[in-house]
Design a protein around this motif. Structure first.
Motif, PDB file in Angstrom:
ATOM      1  N   ALA A  50     -15.931   3.759 -24.774  1.00  0.00           N
ATOM      2  CA  ALA A  50     -17.136   3.777 -25.601  1.00  0.00           C
ATOM      3  C   ALA A  50     -18.360   3.338 -24.811  1.00  0.00           C
ATOM      4  O   ALA A  50     -19.432   3.939 -24.917  1.00  0.00           O
ATOM      5  N   LEU A  51     -18.222   2.297 -24.005  1.00  0.00           N
ATOM      6  CA  LEU A  51     -19.357   1.840 -23.203  1.00  0.00           C
ATOM      7  C   LEU A  51     -19.741   2.856 -22.133  1.00  0.00           C
ATOM      8  O   LEU A  51     -20.934   3.051 -21.855  1.00  0.00           O
ATOM      9  N   ILE A  52     -18.765   3.520 -21.548  1.00  0.00           N
ATOM     10  CA  ILE A  52     -19.072   4.578 -20.567  1.00  0.00           C
ATOM     11  C   ILE A  52     -19.813   5.718 -21.266  1.00  0.00           C
ATOM     12  O   ILE A  52     -20.787   6.251 -20.745  1.00  0.00           O
ATOM     13  N   GLY A  53     -19.351   6.083 -22.457  1.00  0.00           N
ATOM     14  CA  GLY A  53     -20.048   7.129 -23.217  1.00  0.00           C
ATOM     15  C   GLY A  53     -21.479   6.745 -23.533  1.00  0.00           C
ATOM     16  O   GLY A  53     -22.388   7.568 -23.456  1.00  0.00           O
ATOM     17  N   LEU A  54     -21.694   5.484 -23.871  1.00  0.00           N
ATOM     18  CA  LEU A  54     -23.036   5.003 -24.177  1.00  0.00           C
ATOM     19  C   LEU A  54     -23.935   5.057 -22.944  1.00  0.00           C
ATOM     20  O   LEU A  54     -25.034   5.609 -22.982  1.00  0.00           O
ATOM     21  N   VAL A  98     -19.118  12.929 -13.749  1.00  0.00           N
ATOM     22  CA  VAL A  98     -18.633  11.781 -14.523  1.00  0.00           C
ATOM     23  C   VAL A  98     -17.338  12.135 -15.241  1.00  0.00           C
ATOM     24  O   VAL A  98     -16.375  11.361 -15.228  1.00  0.00           O
ATOM     25  N   ILE A  99     -17.310  13.303 -15.847  1.00  0.00           N
ATOM     26  CA  ILE A  99     -16.089  13.722 -16.550  1.00  0.00           C
ATOM     27  C   ILE A  99     -14.923  13.844 -15.575  1.00  0.00           C
ATOM     28  O   ILE A  99     -13.811  13.396 -15.867  1.00  0.00           O
ATOM     29  N   MET A 100     -15.166  14.422 -14.413  1.00  0.00           N
ATOM     30  CA  MET A 100     -14.109  14.550 -13.406  1.00  0.00           C
ATOM     31  C   MET A 100     -13.647  13.186 -12.899  1.00  0.00           C
ATOM     32  O   MET A 100     -12.459  12.991 -12.633  1.00  0.00           O
ATOM     33  N   ALA A 101     -14.567  12.243 -12.808  1.00  0.00           N
ATOM     34  CA  ALA A 101     -14.199  10.912 -12.321  1.00  0.00           C
ATOM     35  C   ALA A 101     -13.297  10.165 -13.298  1.00  0.00           C
ATOM     36  O   ALA A 101     -12.431   9.397 -12.888  1.00  0.00           O
ATOM     37  N   PHE A 102     -13.486  10.388 -14.592  1.00  0.00           N
ATOM     38  CA  PHE A 102     -12.735   9.627 -15.596  1.00  0.00           C
ATOM     39  C   PHE A 102     -11.644  10.420 -16.297  1.00  0.00           C
ATOM     40  O   PHE A 102     -10.987   9.894 -17.196  1.00  0.00           O
ATOM     41  N   LYS A 103     -11.388  11.667 -15.895  1.00  0.00           N
ATOM     42  CA  LYS A 103     -10.424  12.473 -16.642  1.00  0.00           C
ATOM     43  C   LYS A 103      -8.991  11.965 -16.525  1.00  0.00           C
ATOM     44  O   LYS A 103      -8.220  12.103 -17.461  1.00  0.00           O
ATOM     45  N   ASP A 104      -8.640  11.357 -15.420  1.00  0.00           N
ATOM     46  CA  ASP A 104      -7.272  10.873 -15.252  1.00  0.00           C
ATOM     47  C   ASP A 104      -7.153   9.360 -15.398  1.00  0.00           C
ATOM     48  O   ASP A 104      -6.090   8.800 -15.132  1.00  0.00           O
ATOM     49  N   VAL A 108      -9.535   4.600 -19.912  1.00  0.00           N
ATOM     50  CA  VAL A 108     -10.680   5.147 -20.635  1.00  0.00           C
ATOM     51  C   VAL A 108     -10.175   5.887 -21.875  1.00  0.00           C
ATOM     52  O   VAL A 108      -9.363   6.798 -21.775  1.00  0.00           O
ATOM     53  N   ASP A 109     -10.661   5.486 -23.029  1.00  0.00           N
ATOM     54  CA  ASP A 109     -10.322   6.149 -24.282  1.00  0.00           C
ATOM     55  C   ASP A 109     -11.255   7.349 -24.450  1.00  0.00           C
ATOM     56  O   ASP A 109     -12.439   7.203 -24.770  1.00  0.00           O
TER      57      ASP A 109
END
Length: 150
Positions: A50-54, A98-104, A108-109
């Motif tokens: 949630a914080l990453i999304g924010l 960013v999406i590629m960095a956190f996809k795996d 991260v929820d």
């Protein structure tokens, strides 16, 4: 004779600055409220996502308006469109990274990240348009007082 070169006259970046000022705080507050709700509903695992999304969504929109306010200093519509598209392309590439960095990342929820980003996006768009309407910045130059025909 009147001096029309006062500092209160809108400049080329004024609409973007008004939108940035009007949308940043409401979007951040709505995003933080969404983070709190998601942590309550989904548990502590949702905090990171949630914080990453924010942060990512606020950074995405704020950087775009900030860059446009700094880069657009001409009234030429073709140049404005080219700069706006270049800024948007840069934002999309950054978002993809960013999406590629956190996809795996297991920590991260993903749904929490997406929900917060969605809420921030909606609130940002609404308050940016409200701020632009309230700024009442003319989109054309007022007619000159020269002695010519109307």
């Amino acid at each position: 004779m009147t001096d029309h070169s006062s500092s209160t006259a809108p400049h080329a970046g004024a609409p973007f600055a008004a939108m940035l000022r009007g949308a940043l705080l409401p979007s951040a507050l709505a995003g933080l409220a969404t983070v709190v709700v998601l942590v309550v509903l989904r548990g502590g695992d949702a905090v990171a996502g949630a914080l990453i999304g924010l942060v990512v969504s606020l950074g995405f929109f704020a950087s775009g308006l900030f860059l446009l306010s700094r880069l657009v200093r001409t009234a030429n519509p073709a140049a404005f469109f080219a700069v706006a598209m270049a800024v948007y392309l840069g934002q999309v590439i950054a978002l993809l990274l960013v999406i590629m960095a956190f996809k795996d990342a297991d920590w991260v929820d993903g749904p929490a990240l997406g929900i917060v980003a969605f809420v921030v996006t909606i609130v940002w768009q609404v308050f940016a348009m409200v701020a632009l309407r309230r700024a009442r910045i003319p989109v054309y130059d007022p007619p000159s007082d020269s002695g010519g025909t109307p």
